[in-house]
Structure formats: C-alpha cells, structure tokens
Design an enzyme around this catalytic site. Structure first.
Site, short mmCIF file in Angstrom:
data_model
loop_
_atom_site.label_atom_id
_atom_site.label_comp_id
_atom_site.label_asym_id
_atom_site.label_seq_id
_atom_site.Cartn_x
_atom_site.Cartn_y
_atom_site.Cartn_z
N GLU A 55 -8.10 5.64 2.56
CA GLU A 55 -8.84 4.46 2.12
C GLU A 55 -9.26 4.54 0.66
O GLU A 55 -9.32 3.52 -0.03
CB GLU A 55 -10.07 4.23 3.01
CG GLU A 55 -9.74 3.88 4.45
CD GLU A 55 -9.45 5.11 5.32
OE1 GLU A 55 -9.60 6.25 4.82
OE2 GLU A 55 -9.10 4.93 6.50
N PHE A 92 -14.89 2.40 7.32
CA PHE A 92 -13.97 3.07 6.39
C PHE A 92 -13.74 2.24 5.13
O PHE A 92 -13.23 2.75 4.14
CB PHE A 92 -12.65 3.38 7.10
CG PHE A 92 -12.84 4.00 8.45
CD1 PHE A 92 -13.76 5.03 8.62
CD2 PHE A 92 -12.16 3.53 9.56
CE1 PHE A 92 -13.97 5.59 9.87
CE2 PHE A 92 -12.37 4.09 10.81
CZ PHE A 92 -13.27 5.13 10.97
#
Lengths: 281, 317
Positions: B61, B86
């Site tokens: 991410e 996330f």
C-alpha cells in the site's frame, strides 16, 4: 552544451552555495549535498531534456525526483543556477516565509520541485507513478530519481523496486548515492546491506556502477549509458559511488558532516577550496 | 415526517464500483490503483474494461500511495483503493507527505470501514480513519450513506481538484437516496425537518437515524435528520441553522467518538452556539469479530442507540 571546464566551474560555485546556505542558518545537510554536486550539475546542465520555465505536469520533458530531500542545498543551488528561480533566493534557505524549506516541497510553489520529500523512502514510488503516467500519455521522455544508500533501509523502496521490475517500468533511471554513510555512522555499521547491486539485480533491474561518482565526465558517461539502456523492459539503476562532503577536505571521509553546519572559520576554509566562478548570491 | 423507501439492500462498495465504471467511460484521465483487493473494492469491471488504466500494485500500500501521487504529474486522476485500515493508518506518512503536503490530486477510496466488515475483527475494523484523514490540511473527507450516494460521490470527486478521502463499507444496507442524484461536496442534506432535536448522521448511521426519527415521532418527539456525508469541509451553516431551532444535537457515526464527526460538530458549536450534545459512536475502543448487526448492537451504533441518545440529550436540554 557546456564544456568540462564550464561544468567544473559550475560545480565549484554550487559547492560555495551549499556551504554558504547551511552556514547562514547554522543548520542543514552539507555532507550529502557536496557529495552529489557533480551528479546534479551533470543532470541539469548536460543530461536531462528540459523545457523552458516550469509546469507541474512536465509533459515531453525529463523529470527528476529527489527522494533524500535533506540534501536540499545542492538541489536548490542547481535549480536556481539552471534558471528555475532567482539565485538571490538562496539567501532565504530555511528562513521564515521562504520557498526554500528545510526539505523540498511543492507547498510554497518553488519552481522545479514536483513532490515534497524529507520523510525517507517515498521518492521511488512517486517516480514510478510519474513514469507510468508518461507511458499512458505516450510521452517518451524519462524519469530520474536520486536516493540515499541509507535510505534503502526504508521498506517502501523494496515495494517500489519489486513493482518497477515486475511491471517493466523501463523509462525510469533511479540513482543510489552510495556514499556509505548515514547519521549514526557508516551504513555497514548501522545496518549492513550487503551488495546493493546484487539486490537490485535479484529484483530484476539493470544495474550499472559509476565508480567515480565525483568526476563529472564519468557521471555524464554513466548517465548516457543508463539512458541507452532504457526502453528495454527493465528499470535502470545507477550505483553512484560518491564521497560524502566531497570538495571540502575536512568534511570528507566520515559521517560527521551529514547534518552539521560550518562555523565562520570553517566556512572560510571551505570557500577557499572552491573558488567563486559564477558569482556568489 | 417525510418517509424514505429502501429500494433494496446493497453494499456501498458496489456503489463505488458502479461509479468507477461510469468514470471509466466519461473521464479518460481517471486511473485506478489496487493492492490485491480488486474484487473486494468492486473494481473487476473497471479492470476488465480499462486494463491500461488499472494498476495492480500487489500487497504494497505504501508504494501504491506514492505511485498515485506521482501519477498526478502529467494529469492523471488516480483512485488509490484498499480497505480503510490499509488505505489510511498503514500509509499515513505516505499520504501526509506525498499526497496532502504535496497537494496532489489523489482520491483515496476505502472500503470495509468501521465495525460492519464484521467477522474479520479489530485488525481490519478501523474506527480512527476519519480522524486521521480530517487532520491533514487540504484533505476532503467524505462518508456517503448508501449505494446511490457512494456512486454519486465517486463520480463527483473526479471533478474536485485536490486530495479526497472517500470512505465506504462492506455490508448490504438500505439504498434510499435518489438514483443518479447530484453529489455536492460539503453540502449537508436535510432529510427530515424537525424542531426538538437535531440528529447529524454520516455513513451507515444515516438510515438508522431515519428509523430513529420515525420511532421518536410516535412518542411525540420531532427530530430533524441531516445527512452529513462530508465530514470536511463541514457544512457549518446547515448545522448552525438547525441547532438554532432545536437547541440540542445527537451525532451518529461508525467511528470512534474521538476524531470523528461528533468532535468536529462539538468544535463548531463550542465556538458559535454551545448546546448539549450526545455521541452515537464507539467509545475509545477496538472492535471484535461478530456479525455486523451484533457488533452495531454491542457497540451502541444502531436505531435503538440513537433513540436513547436523543432521550438523554432532551433530558438535559
């Protein structure tokens, strides 16, 4: 195209700018800035395809991203002396109400800067994104980036390194400033990274070394070689072997001058080793 | 009071997917990035129809957010997507430096926000994301209430120049706002007119607020219900006008009371027109595994909780 003497004169002036900026506010990072001076001069004065003026999108011109933003003094000096903003503005480095923040930022609208950096490890991802957009736009110019070797300890780099190879981002040339130093000591002492070349190669990059990372001709040759390797399905990495503090003898060969400013006497010594060529700001 | 009809339960993330489908056709500069959650974010159609504009980053991410920032340089409008945990907490510094401080036109779009993702439990149930995002200078924060509004918001943010956090969820919930309605960032929507209490709700709690208003009406209490789909910038005027009339407020959100909508409202009222406020929100706690309905009951985030909060605030008024 400037000749070698002109480029070396440019380098000498940038070194003066670096130590003068840092001295004036008794803060900043001279060591890495001095070590990368030849690289910045080669990139902006010789290698990169640049348009007149500055716009954020930078279509049809090469882009550069500085990931290790703390070496802002060299970035600012080379940008100013390459025409992005008035050289006199170097006087405002790290002062209140300045566009020349301690670490580079787009926030104050300084021409030449396309991303904020300072918190380490983010620049390669940004460069990758810009490279992908160039491909989408059918723009065949290149994206360059610079990273510290200590900075490679940040995990985000390895996400980006993995992505770039896996997705054949071959319009990107990422340079690692391999000076072997970081704040707490040598990179070998702080966190031994083993062979950086072997790691990039294992991840699928095309890697070349520039052993003489403070020799302007060697850097230009290396950058041109790197350019010739783009467009071949692999991202390209240059391992630039530099000496932290290069050009100021008492700042070389150690990590002491990573983030320390010279006093008045030290400034005079540093300036004496780097003659004024283009005119001090 | 005005009645709203549920046209059928459906997840808000599907509204995001539908919005992306439309953007794929209408906005050629829109690109989507995803970190191994294409199906969960309902991006399969966008990925299939526009493969050259879909970027699969793998489970990475931080790189995804940085890439999204870089992709704006040259004119793309990146939608960076993941689960809310996330897409915010994990990558806060990447969002802070490369997106917000750099002023990049990145849309961070996050599904599975709050408790209602259910059985996966607290590791995935972020209840702090609105606070994290609203504290970033220049960040617009949007939490739509149903499929239709999520779709409309997804489309609308493409034409807003600047970073946006768009939050939605996993469970099937009533779909009751107008289909293909216009979404105006920062403009609160008056759903029910009332005079005794103002209920300000965001996200999944808006439908519960409507149910609560109906239950309260049966007891002779007139509740005004406002859908605060945009947490930042907050529609100060709509809130202050309503408070002027009702003199008390209940804020409702699937989020910690610290850092969420309620806290933004408290700040606004403290400066302008202090009145009693009750919070329907989680109480500085992590979530746990369970069905969405069980969790909303246990953590006090349903229709019954709103009615109780209204009764508490009216008792103080």
């Amino acid at each position: 195209m400037p000749n070698t003497k002109q480029l070396e004169d440019f380098v000498s002036q940038v070194r003066r700018d670096i130590v003068r900026q840092v001295h004036q506010v008794s803060s900043g990072h001279p060591g890495g800035s001095l070590g990368c001076t030849e690289f910045f001069v080669a990139l902006y004065q010789e290698v990169m395809k640049r348009k007149e003026g500055f716009d954020m999108d930078g279509k049809d011109e090469d882009l550069f991203f500085l990931s290790n933003g703390h070496i802002s003094p060299v970035f600012y000096s080379v940008l100013a002396r390459s025409g992005y903003f008035p050289v006199e503005e170097l006087n405002t480095f790290r002062k209140i109400d300045s566009r020349l923040q301690g670490h580079p930022t787009t926030h104050e609208g300084l021409p030449g800067i396309r991303i904020a950096s300072g918190s380490l490890g983010q620049g390669m991802s940004v460069a990758l994104g810009a490279a992908q957009t160039k491909k989408l736009n059918g723009d065949d110019s290149l994206v360059y980036s610079l990273h510290g070797d200590g900075e490679l300890q940040e995990g985000q780099n390895w996400e980006a390194i993995l992505y770039a190879a896996g997705n054949k981002v071959d319009n990107l040339i990422a340079t690692i400033d391999l000076n072997g130093q970081q704040i707490d000591g040598s990179t070998d002492d702080v966190l031994n990274m083993g062979s950086v070349r072997a790691k990039f190669e294992a991840f699928g990059w095309d890697v070349l070394d520039v052993e003489k990372g403070n020799d302007i001709e060697a850097i230009i040759a290396g950058l041109n070689e790197a350019k010739s390797r783009t467009g071949k399905g692999k991202p390209v990495c240059i391992l630039l072997h530099t000496i932290m503090g290069h050009g100021v003898d008492f700042m070389m060969n150690g990590h002491a001058w990573h983030g320390k400013a010279p006093n008045d006497e030290q400034l005079e010594k540093a300036l004496a080793q780097n003659p004024e060529t283009l005119g001090d700001y | 009071m005005k009645k709203f009809t549920n046209s059928g339960n459906i997840d808000t993330r599907s509204g995001f997917g539908a919005g992306m489908d439309e953007l794929g056709k209408t906005h050629e500069d829109v690109v989507a990035l995803c970190a191994d959650l294409t199906g969960s974010l309902k991006l399969n159609d966008f990925a299939k129809n526009h493969p050259e504009r879909f970027f699969q980053t793998g489970i990475a991410e931080a790189n995804m957010i940085g890439m999204a920032a870089g992709m704006t340089i040259g004119g793309k409008i990146p939608y960076a997507t993941s689960f809310a945990n996330f897409a915010t907490g994990r990558v806060y510094d990447q969002i802070r430096q490369s997106v917000a401080y750099s002023g990049k036109n990145v849309k961070i779009c996050a599904s599975h926000a709050g408790l209602t993702l259910g059985e996966d439990g607290a590791t995935h149930q972020i209840l702090e994301d609105l606070g994290l995002m609203k504290m970033l200078p220049g960040m617009t924060v949007i939490n739509p209430c149903d499929f239709n509004q999520t779709k409309a918001a997804t489309i609308a943010i493409a034409d807003h120049d600047g970073p946006v956090y768009l939050r939605f969820g996993r469970p099937s919930v009533p779909n009751f706002t107008e289909a293909d309605g216009k979404f105006e960032i920062g403009k609160a929507l008056h759903l029910v007119e009332g005079s005794d209490v103002t209920i300000l709700a965001t996200g999944h709690l808006v439908w519960h607020a409507l149910e609560a208003a109906e239950a309260l009406e049966e007891k002779g209490i007139s509740a005004e219900v406002i859908n605060i789909h945009t947490i930042k910038p907050l529609d100060d005027e709509a809130i202050l006008n309503s408070i002027k009339k009702t003199r008390c407020v209940v804020t409702c959100e699937e989020h910690n009371y610290l850092g969420g909508l309620g806290e933004s409202v408290s700040g606004l009222l403290a400066k302008n027109d202090p009145v009693y406020q009750e919070f329907v929100a989680t109480n500085d706690t992590f979530g746990e595994s369970g069905t969405p309905a069980q969790l909303m009951e246990k953590y006090g985030l349903n229709t019954k909780s709103i009615v109780e909060a209204v009764n508490r605030v009216l008792a103080k008024k």
